[in-house]
Design an enzyme around this catalytic site. Structure first.
Site, PDB file in Angstrom:
ATOM      1  N   ARG A  95       0.826  -1.215   0.000  1.00 54.06           N
ATOM      2  CA  ARG A  95       0.000   0.000   0.000  1.00 54.06           C
ATOM      3  C   ARG A  95       0.857   1.262   0.000  1.00 54.06           C
ATOM      4  O   ARG A  95       0.607   2.214  -0.750  1.00 54.06           O
ATOM      5  CB  ARG A  95      -0.904  -0.027   1.235  1.00 54.06           C
ATOM      6  CG  ARG A  95      -1.721   1.231   1.490  1.00 54.06           C
ATOM      7  CD  ARG A  95      -2.556   1.030   2.746  1.00 54.06           C
ATOM      8  NE  ARG A  95      -3.381   2.163   3.120  1.00 54.06           N
ATOM      9  CZ  ARG A  95      -2.976   3.148   3.937  1.00 54.06           C
ATOM     10  NH1 ARG A  95      -1.757   3.128   4.435  1.00 54.06           N
ATOM     11  NH2 ARG A  95      -3.805   4.135   4.232  1.00 54.06           N
ATOM     12  N   ALA A  96       1.897   1.254   0.829  1.00 54.14           N
ATOM     13  CA  ALA A  96       2.736   2.444   0.934  1.00 54.14           C
ATOM     14  C   ALA A  96       3.511   2.680  -0.364  1.00 54.14           C
ATOM     15  O   ALA A  96       3.624   3.806  -0.843  1.00 54.14           O
ATOM     16  CB  ALA A  96       3.691   2.315   2.116  1.00 54.14           C
TER      17      ALA A  96
ATOM     18  N   GLY B 168      12.021 -12.445   2.265  1.00 50.08           N
ATOM     19  CA  GLY B 168      13.080 -12.890   3.150  1.00 50.08           C
ATOM     20  C   GLY B 168      14.411 -13.052   2.429  1.00 50.08           C
ATOM     21  O   GLY B 168      14.596 -12.523   1.335  1.00 50.08           O
TER      22      GLY B 168
ATOM     23  N   ASP C 233      10.883 -14.487  10.912  1.00 51.14           N
ATOM     24  CA  ASP C 233      11.971 -15.118  11.667  1.00 51.14           C
ATOM     25  C   ASP C 233      12.946 -14.119  12.299  1.00 51.14           C
ATOM     26  O   ASP C 233      13.748 -14.488  13.147  1.00 51.14           O
ATOM     27  CB  ASP C 233      12.776 -16.053  10.744  1.00 51.14           C
ATOM     28  CG  ASP C 233      12.050 -17.363  10.491  1.00 51.14           C
ATOM     29  OD1 ASP C 233      10.995 -17.580  11.107  1.00 51.14           O
ATOM     30  OD2 ASP C 233      12.536 -18.168   9.679  1.00 51.14           O
TER      31      ASP C 233
ATOM     32  N   GLU D 286       9.421 -21.839  31.135  1.00 52.13           N
ATOM     33  CA  GLU D 286      10.453 -22.443  31.980  1.00 52.13           C
ATOM     34  C   GLU D 286      11.739 -22.712  31.204  1.00 52.13           C
ATOM     35  O   GLU D 286      12.827 -22.737  31.786  1.00 52.13           O
ATOM     36  CB  GLU D 286       9.924 -23.745  32.595  1.00 52.13           C
ATOM     37  CG  GLU D 286       9.119 -23.510  33.855  1.00 52.13           C
ATOM     38  CD  GLU D 286       7.868 -22.656  33.630  1.00 52.13           C
ATOM     39  OE1 GLU D 286       7.234 -22.801  32.578  1.00 52.13           O
ATOM     40  OE2 GLU D 286       7.566 -21.818  34.497  1.00 52.13           O
TER      41      GLU D 286
ATOM     42  N   GLN E 265       1.402 -18.713  12.669  1.00 57.90           N
ATOM     43  CA  GLN E 265       2.363 -17.674  13.014  1.00 57.90           C
ATOM     44  C   GLN E 265       2.603 -16.677  11.888  1.00 57.90           C
ATOM     45  O   GLN E 265       3.164 -15.609  12.098  1.00 57.90           O
ATOM     46  CB  GLN E 265       3.700 -18.315  13.423  1.00 57.90           C
ATOM     47  CG  GLN E 265       3.593 -19.156  14.665  1.00 57.90           C
ATOM     48  CD  GLN E 265       4.808 -20.047  14.865  1.00 57.90           C
ATOM     49  OE1 GLN E 265       5.820 -19.610  15.396  1.00 57.90           O
ATOM     50  NE2 GLN E 265       4.714 -21.295  14.436  1.00 57.90           N
ATOM     51  N   ARG E 266       2.234 -17.047  10.687  1.00 63.84           N
ATOM     52  CA  ARG E 266       2.401 -16.111   9.558  1.00 63.84           C
ATOM     53  C   ARG E 266       1.158 -15.244   9.363  1.00 63.84           C
ATOM     54  O   ARG E 266       1.208 -14.294   8.595  1.00 63.84           O
ATOM     55  CB  ARG E 266       2.596 -16.891   8.253  1.00 63.84           C
ATOM     56  CG  ARG E 266       3.906 -17.581   8.128  1.00 63.84           C
ATOM     57  CD  ARG E 266       4.118 -17.971   6.668  1.00 63.84           C
ATOM     58  NE  ARG E 266       5.284 -18.799   6.530  1.00 63.84           N
ATOM     59  CZ  ARG E 266       6.540 -18.333   6.558  1.00 63.84           C
ATOM     60  NH1 ARG E 266       6.775 -17.044   6.703  1.00 63.84           N
ATOM     61  NH2 ARG E 266       7.556 -19.161   6.444  1.00 63.84           N
TER      62      ARG E 266
END
Lengths: 319, 319, 319, 319
Positions: free
Chosen positions: A21-22, A102, A128, A188, A252-253
């Site tokens: 977009r930018a 990446g 990552d 932990e 996670q993505r």
């Protein structure tokens, strides 16, 4: 310079849409025509290219993934393929290229520039946080918050039971996500590629904490260090109680990008267009000390981003 | 009746704290003393029992897990153990017991009542929605929303790539979570214990959809039907593109309970105290057609909750 | 140095608990006794002080608010009051004080050090991001994400209707939250204390965008610039369609802290203890270019944090 | 029946898109052509009508708002306008109409059927839960969870301070959202249109609780009973400490729908098509005791949905 193009390549990461977009909007406001290349280098080779408008990037900033889609393109390692790509860009009158992705994708961008003299600016987009010379890449902050939310949910149930929970998170060569998510959830233990794991010691630590009355037990492992199953197998007979496994995978993505990632991506998108307009090429936008700068792509790719070992120490000390 | 006790047992589920709060506060307002038994039947046998107050359940409703903690207690299958438990309850002057948990825990409650004549009311607390005679159990709605959020994040990244994503969710004997989460996220397929899976057919369906231009591909599998790895192995060579795996694990048990679960748990907690005060025993509170009723525990446990096959059909039709 | 204390003061901000945890745990690991002072300076004057342990800060990192509670303490502007406070600290053997709070609280800390020679380290905790010499304060990132989530929900409904939505966010003297949240949600306009608003121009801009087909219309206003009602009154008759108002209020202070705020707070807590151990005093921990450093409190408080006007420009350019 | 149309009308509510998706996809699978009417009755009068396909409703279920957009259409109260609408439907060959909306929209639908003999099925879509004869309307559950999240954030900060927080929520004629959100967050008081408020008593209750050591103080008020400012003014001088205000506004209409709302909307969408195919008309789909049924529109609209006063009692008893 009259016409530029933008693409996303490799694994997607949240915030890529804000970067697109930018680039598009700031490019247009700077008097350029901006084209979008679909599915990364593969789409470039297929000439899957279309003009972008101010409106075509409306309402995308909040979305995970990338509206331009992405792909891996193994044949791009061949010089002839890259020559072909350069020819296609020329044919479409594209005088500057913004590549968001990446390490692999940035390598492609570097060669395209070095060999084929295509003016190229890269944006570091990966969850990552393994790209050198930039404090953060686009997507890392969102990924971290997703992992933290997940571990926090585990803690609810972990404190009700007497069990150990092993959470496998992303990070093939970097333990950043595992370390920071472990640190800020009070896990932990954290197992990462940068530090060899000693299961004997780890089991003893967990047993000691259990004896001191701690009932939660969460171990975060980066996929690049071990699989959750391996960790579970090593721990179970040593600690004498059951383990349970969570593998977050591509969750996670995804997700709507955080404010941080949207801001970082917006600033980098603008900086990329500015760099092209200034005649810079073969560079990557980078966040250094709160500022957006450009750094040489070849230097970025020569260097290995090192994990700040202070974070690892901190995680150990505070949990 | 002057004194009652409440416990949570078996796997925890979000909303248990809201149920505890309701039993304690409504019990006290009804003139009773209310005790909390820690760690389910195991804690009862250890006499891990303490008085609860209005304040001791403040600020717990929004928390996942259970402040009373929980455990499995295999020895409770023995009659002598249950006799011992009844003796302990008597010793502490506890004249009524509220047990919040899943099928196993409710079985314990039923025997305690039948053999030992302990007045007992059960509350269905499990994320699997596998308890008969109640439309919903405490925790199901929260679990569903957690799974839906996770799948939604996968969709972000799934639509950027050409890959199939396999998500393994909870449900040992019930496909409820898998079916509904698949239905409301538009997953391409759902694999559940109630319906035998034909991988050949499934692969063909996915390939057809791909041909019609669909690039997302998400398969939700209930742990009771197959593991995500098994599904991936069966599909990969048939569909010819890569799969990625997510195993949500105990994340599905955690998280702040939804409004629905808090309300259900609060109403059931109040209903349990009312039932004890009315002299009912050997019953479970149940949601039937929007109303909270009590049903006989032995009837609940004889029956197998069946999955509404309309939901399965609906999922197939709308995706 | 054998004994230190930690307090939170003024308005709370998410991440304060992570800072408390880090001070306590790292302090203890460094051989110190660590005390907690309740309700800020008011609690100090009431000697509401208690020893903290490793366990007493367990499970707090994920919580909004502050377990030590907080308050405003207007009488602390008087020198005699501060002398009294110093006497109490001495009486309790407290040789170092960590104060987590905003500008007012840090002023108190500075005077306590200058006049009373109490070794003091401040941590910037405020959602407004209005403290100089640090890139970010504890709580800003969480607040931003809360505001962004809220505006995003408005956009859902805004794009279904023909209406303008005015969202009032925090920021008495700083437009940071309004500017960045407006920028990363693509809000149509942002009204902040740093830039005088011209309602005539603003209304014309909104009308033009409407004519170009944009149906969303969201205006974010910092409370320090105007109230949402004032903005609505100025706009409604000029734009000719209805407005709707949202005032987020203290929701912006709450919520589980983001990964960023937890990490920042943890690092600052450790740095504060280190500074005290090194004999530093009258300083504040600060984030500068990704690093945690200490800066002189009197310099921090002399300077006004200025909003990066590039962000304001960016917001205007990309929306 | 060969061709039907679907529209959303009045205030939007989360889940409307899931309903549209179900009507379109199930309609097509049932052999019908399905058209979408934009912007409710206003769009119908403008002939803003277009064919929908299986693909055109892909990826919309998770979105708040409505892809068909919506509007209020005051002129639809006139019989001639409705005759005009019927003519347009006929011209486009539309033999059945599905209207998703609140009371006003369903009134329009009823008249369209009664006077103009257009086969019509309504779906109750409103966050207020003020439509009779159905246990829940589409959007209520999502709205509740949004309000609960917001209040939960306030509690973080409320327990750090000594202040009262007044939260104004939606509900012009119904106190459902206020009552249930107050109940499941343990709010200290709820002010609703159904129960006259006595500020003197309320202030005394808050003061008593404060004396018993409760520091949180949250009052939830339905917009139909009073504005947050009015409540604050009435309370402040009586309780003697400050109040803070939150007005959630249209945030309550937004957000990705919960699993419950997506499921409810999907089932109702399918039921609506089935009803049209069966030749039913002038009916509304309703959730009754867990089942989706159809009820006569004129009966629905004659009746006032009453708030279950048990919920009000429960809220008072447990907080």
């Amino acid at each position: 310079m009259k016409r530029i193009a933008v693409m996303t390549s490799g694994g997607d990461s949240p915030g890529m849409n804000a970067a697109i977009r930018a680039v598009v909007r700031y490019g247009i406001k700077s008097g350029l025509e901006v084209y979008g290349i679909k599915r990364g280098y593969a789409g470039l080779l297929d000439e899957d290219i279309e003009p972008m408008t101010f409106a075509s990037v409306g309402g995308i900033m909040e979305k995970g993934g990338t509206i331009l889609r992405t792909s891996r393109c193994p044949e791009f390692v061949r010089k002839e393929t890259r020559a072909e790509a350069a020819k296609i860009l020329k044919k479409h009158g594209i005088e500057g290229l913004v590549v968001i992705g990446g390490e692999g994708s940035l390598h492609g961008a570097m060669f395209l520039e070095e060999e084929q003299k295509v003016p190229v600016v890269g944006l570091p987009g990966t969850i990552d946080n393994d790209i050198a010379m930039t404090d953060m890449s686009i997507g890392v902050d969102t990924c971290l918050n997703t992992v933290v939310d997940a571990i926090q949910k585990l803690k609810d149930t972990a404190s009700s039971h007497e069990r150990a929970f092993i959470v496998e998170v992303m990070g093939r060569s970097s333990g950043y996500i595992a370390t920071v998510s472990g640190l800020v959830t009070g896990a932990e233990a954290v197992i990462i590629p940068e530090v060899p794991v000693n299961y004997e010691e780890l089991a003893n630590k967990l047993l000691e904490e259990r004896e001191r009355g701690k009932i939660n037990c969460i171990v975060v492992v980066a996929e690049g260090a071990a699989s959750a199953y391996t960790v579970a197998r090593h721990l179970e007979h040593r600690i004498g109680y059951e383990t349970r496994i969570t593998i977050l995978g591509h969750i996670q993505r995804g997700g709507s990008p955080t404010a941080f990632d949207r801001l970082l991506a917006s600033r980098m998108g603008v900086a990329a267009v500015d760099a092209l307009l200034r005649g810079e090429s073969g560079v990557m936008t980078a966040l250094q000390g709160g500022k957006i700068v450009t750094v040489k792509l070849d230097e970025v790719l020569k260097e290995k981003k090192r994990l700040d070992m202070e974070l690892v120490k901190l995680a150990g000390m505070l949990s």
